[in-house]
Write a protein that holds these residues in place. Structure first.
Motif, PDB file in Angstrom:
ATOM      1  N   LEU A 183       0.857  -1.184   0.000  1.00  0.00           N
ATOM      2  CA  LEU A 183       0.000   0.000   0.000  1.00  0.00           C
ATOM      3  C   LEU A 183       0.893   1.234   0.000  1.00  0.00           C
ATOM      4  O   LEU A 183       1.762   1.363   0.866  1.00  0.00           O
ATOM      5  N   THR A 184       0.674   2.127  -0.948  1.00  0.00           N
ATOM      6  CA  THR A 184       1.487   3.337  -1.031  1.00  0.00           C
ATOM      7  C   THR A 184       0.575   4.547  -1.139  1.00  0.00           C
ATOM      8  O   THR A 184      -0.216   4.652  -2.085  1.00  0.00           O
ATOM      9  N   THR A 185       0.653   5.444  -0.169  1.00  0.00           N
ATOM     10  CA  THR A 185      -0.166   6.653  -0.181  1.00  0.00           C
ATOM     11  C   THR A 185       0.571   7.767  -0.928  1.00  0.00           C
ATOM     12  O   THR A 185       1.781   7.693  -1.136  1.00  0.00           O
ATOM     13  N   PRO A 186      -0.144   8.827  -1.348  1.00  0.00           N
ATOM     14  CA  PRO A 186       0.504   9.924  -2.080  1.00  0.00           C
ATOM     15  C   PRO A 186       1.554  10.640  -1.229  1.00  0.00           C
ATOM     16  O   PRO A 186       1.497  10.619   0.006  1.00  0.00           O
ATOM     17  N   GLU A 187       2.485  11.281  -1.907  1.00  0.00           N
ATOM     18  CA  GLU A 187       3.526  12.037  -1.213  1.00  0.00           C
ATOM     19  C   GLU A 187       2.924  13.222  -0.462  1.00  0.00           C
ATOM     20  O   GLU A 187       1.964  13.842  -0.910  1.00  0.00           O
ATOM     21  N   ASP A 188       3.501  13.504   0.692  1.00  0.00           N
ATOM     22  CA  ASP A 188       3.077  14.636   1.515  1.00  0.00           C
ATOM     23  C   ASP A 188       4.306  15.159   2.253  1.00  0.00           C
ATOM     24  O   ASP A 188       4.741  14.563   3.248  1.00  0.00           O
ATOM     25  N   PRO A 189       4.909  16.250   1.771  1.00  0.00           N
ATOM     26  CA  PRO A 189       6.142  16.765   2.392  1.00  0.00           C
ATOM     27  C   PRO A 189       6.006  17.094   3.870  1.00  0.00           C
ATOM     28  O   PRO A 189       6.988  17.079   4.611  1.00  0.00           O
ATOM     29  N   LYS A 201     -10.916   7.138  10.483  1.00  0.00           N
ATOM     30  CA  LYS A 201     -11.892   6.152  10.034  1.00  0.00           C
ATOM     31  C   LYS A 201     -12.918   6.778   9.091  1.00  0.00           C
ATOM     32  O   LYS A 201     -13.682   6.055   8.450  1.00  0.00           O
ATOM     33  N   GLU A 202     -12.958   8.106   9.042  1.00  0.00           N
ATOM     34  CA  GLU A 202     -13.962   8.793   8.245  1.00  0.00           C
ATOM     35  C   GLU A 202     -13.420   9.352   6.933  1.00  0.00           C
ATOM     36  O   GLU A 202     -14.139   9.416   5.939  1.00  0.00           O
ATOM     37  N   VAL A 203     -12.161   9.767   6.930  1.00  0.00           N
ATOM     38  CA  VAL A 203     -11.591  10.453   5.767  1.00  0.00           C
ATOM     39  C   VAL A 203     -10.778   9.477   4.922  1.00  0.00           C
ATOM     40  O   VAL A 203      -9.821   8.867   5.404  1.00  0.00           O
ATOM     41  N   TRP A 204     -11.165   9.348   3.663  1.00  0.00           N
ATOM     42  CA  TRP A 204     -10.426   8.496   2.737  1.00  0.00           C
ATOM     43  C   TRP A 204      -9.152   9.189   2.260  1.00  0.00           C
ATOM     44  O   TRP A 204      -9.164  10.374   1.965  1.00  0.00           O
ATOM     45  N   VAL A 205      -8.060   8.460   2.210  1.00  0.00           N
ATOM     46  CA  VAL A 205      -6.839   8.930   1.551  1.00  0.00           C
ATOM     47  C   VAL A 205      -6.912   8.426   0.116  1.00  0.00           C
ATOM     48  O   VAL A 205      -6.859   7.208  -0.129  1.00  0.00           O
ATOM     49  N   GLU A 206      -7.035   9.337  -0.839  1.00  0.00           N
ATOM     50  CA  GLU A 206      -7.263   8.959  -2.226  1.00  0.00           C
ATOM     51  C   GLU A 206      -5.949   8.825  -3.003  1.00  0.00           C
ATOM     52  O   GLU A 206      -4.882   9.187  -2.522  1.00  0.00           O
ATOM     53  N   ASN A 207      -6.077   8.286  -4.219  1.00  0.00           N
ATOM     54  CA  ASN A 207      -4.945   8.133  -5.146  1.00  0.00           C
ATOM     55  C   ASN A 207      -3.803   7.308  -4.549  1.00  0.00           C
ATOM     56  O   ASN A 207      -2.628   7.658  -4.680  1.00  0.00           O
ATOM     57  N   CYS A 208      -4.192   6.222  -3.886  1.00  0.00           N
ATOM     58  CA  CYS A 208      -3.197   5.307  -3.328  1.00  0.00           C
ATOM     59  C   CYS A 208      -2.890   4.202  -4.336  1.00  0.00           C
ATOM     60  O   CYS A 208      -3.746   3.828  -5.148  1.00  0.00           O
ATOM     61  N   GLU A 209      -1.696   3.691  -4.265  1.00  0.00           N
ATOM     62  CA  GLU A 209      -1.303   2.559  -5.096  1.00  0.00           C
ATOM     63  C   GLU A 209      -1.403   1.274  -4.277  1.00  0.00           C
ATOM     64  O   GLU A 209      -1.022   1.249  -3.113  1.00  0.00           O
ATOM     65  N   ILE A 210      -1.926   0.239  -4.907  1.00  0.00           N
ATOM     66  CA  ILE A 210      -2.006  -1.079  -4.265  1.00  0.00           C
ATOM     67  C   ILE A 210      -1.456  -2.120  -5.229  1.00  0.00           C
ATOM     68  O   ILE A 210      -1.873  -2.183  -6.389  1.00  0.00           O
ATOM     69  N   ASP A 220      -0.736 -10.223  -8.645  1.00  0.00           N
ATOM     70  CA  ASP A 220      -2.175 -10.461  -8.649  1.00  0.00           C
ATOM     71  C   ASP A 220      -2.969  -9.188  -8.904  1.00  0.00           C
ATOM     72  O   ASP A 220      -4.018  -9.234  -9.533  1.00  0.00           O
ATOM     73  N   LEU A 221      -2.482  -8.068  -8.398  1.00  0.00           N
ATOM     74  CA  LEU A 221      -3.220  -6.803  -8.524  1.00  0.00           C
ATOM     75  C   LEU A 221      -2.224  -5.658  -8.578  1.00  0.00           C
ATOM     76  O   LEU A 221      -1.213  -5.670  -7.876  1.00  0.00           O
ATOM     77  N   ASN A 222      -2.533  -4.664  -9.417  1.00  0.00           N
ATOM     78  CA  ASN A 222      -1.699  -3.463  -9.488  1.00  0.00           C
ATOM     79  C   ASN A 222      -2.586  -2.306  -9.912  1.00  0.00           C
ATOM     80  O   ASN A 222      -2.956  -2.186 -11.086  1.00  0.00           O
ATOM     81  N   VAL A 223      -2.990  -1.477  -8.937  1.00  0.00           N
ATOM     82  CA  VAL A 223      -3.872  -0.342  -9.216  1.00  0.00           C
ATOM     83  C   VAL A 223      -3.264   0.921  -8.613  1.00  0.00           C
ATOM     84  O   VAL A 223      -2.479   0.869  -7.665  1.00  0.00           O
ATOM     85  N   SER A 224      -3.638   2.060  -9.168  1.00  0.00           N
ATOM     86  CA  SER A 224      -3.012   3.315  -8.732  1.00  0.00           C
ATOM     87  C   SER A 224      -4.008   4.375  -8.276  1.00  0.00           C
ATOM     88  O   SER A 224      -3.606   5.494  -7.960  1.00  0.00           O
ATOM     89  N   LYS A 225      -5.304   4.048  -8.226  1.00  0.00           N
ATOM     90  CA  LYS A 225      -6.295   5.050  -7.834  1.00  0.00           C
ATOM     91  C   LYS A 225      -7.209   4.529  -6.727  1.00  0.00           C
ATOM     92  O   LYS A 225      -8.411   4.804  -6.704  1.00  0.00           O
TER      93      LYS A 225
END
Length: 560
Positions: A183-189, A201-210, A220-225
């Motif tokens: 699981l890779t979340t977007p960059e955040d300096p 638990k309420e706020v989704w972190v979007e644009n993650c890679e799995i 088996d799986l490679n998605v980026s959104k």
């Protein structure tokens, strides 16, 4: 004698003097001589003494190198922006200043220290670089160079490269054969680790890679959104966090049918890690319409290994999950208003759409339709349906010509109850995590089952555990219901006995991963009673409790 910390400070100060505006500020002869002396302390080359480094997951290994001249000064702080030394992954020892540096993906330069001469002193010019594996669990074999950056006599940048060094790790093989989920979340300096944290638990972190890599190395799986967030009630407060996953489109995952929504169960309090998996297997032996599927995986979040998780189907209305009709907001007349509904009896009572039954005050949370679909007419219908069941069960003068069996699928309620009795799960007594569903023009069905990691498979119980939960207190007063319980038990008992072999096989599959997970996440609360046991001891206890429970229920049900 100078301490290592003092030496670092001297080197760092020397670096600043050599690479800042000191040169421009020096105009008199004395200052010029001082500057020339500082320029003589510039690194002129770097030589790797260690040529091969073997890493294991999350290990740290030493790499020796020399810098020439031996009295050269440079910044040792590898995490600072002014760091003079980097690891560069490449095929050739030739260094191209304009090409930049390719940083490794699976390991990092953790720190650099002057090397000791063995007598408490420092060997001038000799240093130790510490290389840390990032716990990605992937096997790799890289050729890297140590690159040192300095300035020439004109103030321009110059780089010196060491010979190539082999850095390798067996990676995933050392963790067993479970799939690994990256699981890779977007960059955040501004984040501590440079990437967005999953802290809600309420706020989704979007644009993650799995990315999922199976035990044989195939992908088996490679998605980026994808989107990630925390999940759970009490479990979210524990050290090892569970997560919810939302893919941007339906995907088949590890052989499980296509869907967008998935969960990662942490099983932190479960020494066996298997309580949910075993309970789901028991449920699959019954007539329950659908039971969540799951697979054990190793989870790596932003390069950090988090241990063993259970990647599981989320309870949702779908043709591959709870297969009932999806209500539309325009469905306000019979027969369309009659389904489908997915509800959860749970004392957390935390859904937007919810009600309490009129007689028993059971907390009913509407899971689907969700709040942007469900309207007041549909809400009144399903609330009235539940209250009708309670009236037929509990009212001293119930309506004539009707029975609770007209509204409830009795076999599903019995099978659902048996799963909880076999696992010694007392959640229905609250009630909590007690799901039910109703399809269009259909009866109310129990299920799916959920949440078996708390207080289950514990020895010492000699009686029924949930006979008085929800509506079962009244149901067991009905001779026809009791007769059906006996019939269902005699039919299903041979199937339940096959789960003993499943426990053995599942334990063999995850044993190595479970031992590593236990070291990473020691259990600090006592809810299942096996927290201090070894994995094998805990599994043996679970298997024994389950076998004994079958025998006990056989005797108790026969005498009902």
């Amino acid at each position: 004698m100078k301490t290592l910390s003092n030496l670092k400070s001297i080197f760092y100060l020397s670096f600043l003097l050599a690479f800042t505006g000191t040169k421009a500020a020096c105009t008199d002869t004395g200052k010029t001589e001082e500057l020339e002396e500082l320029e003589d302390l510039q690194p002129k080359g770097i030589v790797a003494v260690t040529r091969n480094v073997s890493l294991s997951p999350e290990s740290v290994e030493a790499l020796l190198f020399r810098v020439t001249p031996s009295n050269a000064r440079f910044n040792l702080e590898v995490d600072s922006k002014e760091s003079a030394i980097q690891l560069d992954v490449r095929e050739s020892s030739h260094v191209d200043v304009g090409a930049g540096v390719t940083s490794p993906k699976h390991y990092r330069l953790k720190s650099i220290e002057p090397s000791s001469d063995g007598n408490g002193g420092v060997t001038e010019g000799l240093y130790t670089a510490y290389i840390e594996d990032l716990g990605t669990l992937e096997a790799y074999s890289d050729k890297v160079a140590l690159v040192i950056t300095a300035q020439d006599d004109r103030g321009g940048e110059v780089r010196f490269s060491s010979e190539l060094i082999e850095i390798a790790a067996t990676g995933i093989e050392s963790k067993g054969k479970l799939p690994t989920m990256y699981l890779t979340t977007p960059e955040d300096p501004e984040a501590p680790e440079g990437r967005k944290e999953i802290n809600s638990k309420e706020v989704w972190v979007e644009n993650c890679e799995i990315r999922i890599v199976k035990g044989d190395g195939s992908e088996d799986l490679n998605v980026s959104k994808a989107s990630l967030r925390g999940r759970g009630n009490s479990t979210w407060e524990y050290p090892k966090k569970p997560f919810a996953i939302k893919l941007d489109k339906k995907e088949e995952v590890l052989g499980m049918p296509r869907h967008k929504r998935w969960v990662l169960l942490a099983n932190w309090m479960d020494r066996t890690l298997m309580r949910n998996s075993v309970a789901f297997e028991i449920a699959r032996k019954t007539s329950l319409a659908w039971t969540p599927r799951g697979e054990f995986v190793e989870v790596v979040l932003n390069g950090k290994h988090l241990g063993n998780y259970y990647l599981c189907e989320h309870i949702k209305v779908d043709e591959n999950r709870v297969n009932i009709v999806e209500l539309d907001e325009s469905d306000t007349e019979e027969p369309t208003i009659t389904g489908g509904y997915l509800v959860e009896m749970d004392t957390y009572y935390d859904e937007i759409n919810k009600f309490k039954t009129s007689i028993r005050q059971m907390p009913v949370n509407i899971k689907e339709p969700d709040e942007d679909v469900l309207n007041s007419t549909q809400m009144a219908y399903i609330e009235g349906y539940f209250n009708r069941i309670e009236t037929l069960l509990y009212d001293d003068n119930p309506p004539e010509g009707e029975s609770y069996t007209d509204y409830m699928d009795v076999a599903s309620f019995i099978d659902w109850w048996l799963v909880h009795e076999l696992t010694l799960n007392g959640e229905p007594n609250h009630p909590k995590s007690s799901f039910m569903h109703k399809d269009r023009e259909g009866k109310l069905f129990a299920g799916p089952v959920w949440d078996f990691d708390w207080g289950t498979f514990r020895p010492g119980s000699n009686d029924l555990l949930t006979k008085n939960s929800i509506w079962f207190d009244k149901l067991f007063q009905d001779a026809d219901f009791v007769a059906e319980v006996k019939s269902r038990w005699n039919l299903l008992k041979p199937e339940f006995e096959t789960v003993i072999d499943f426990i053995e096989d599942e334990a063999d599959y995850i044993r190595e991963s479970a031992e590593v997970n236990s070291e990473m996440w020691p259990i600090t609360i006592n809810v299942n009673g096996d927290e201090k046991m070894s994995f094998d001891q805990a599994v043996n206890r679970l298997r024994t409790v389950y076998r004994d429970r079958i025998d006990l229920l056989d005797r108790i049900i026969d005498k009902l």
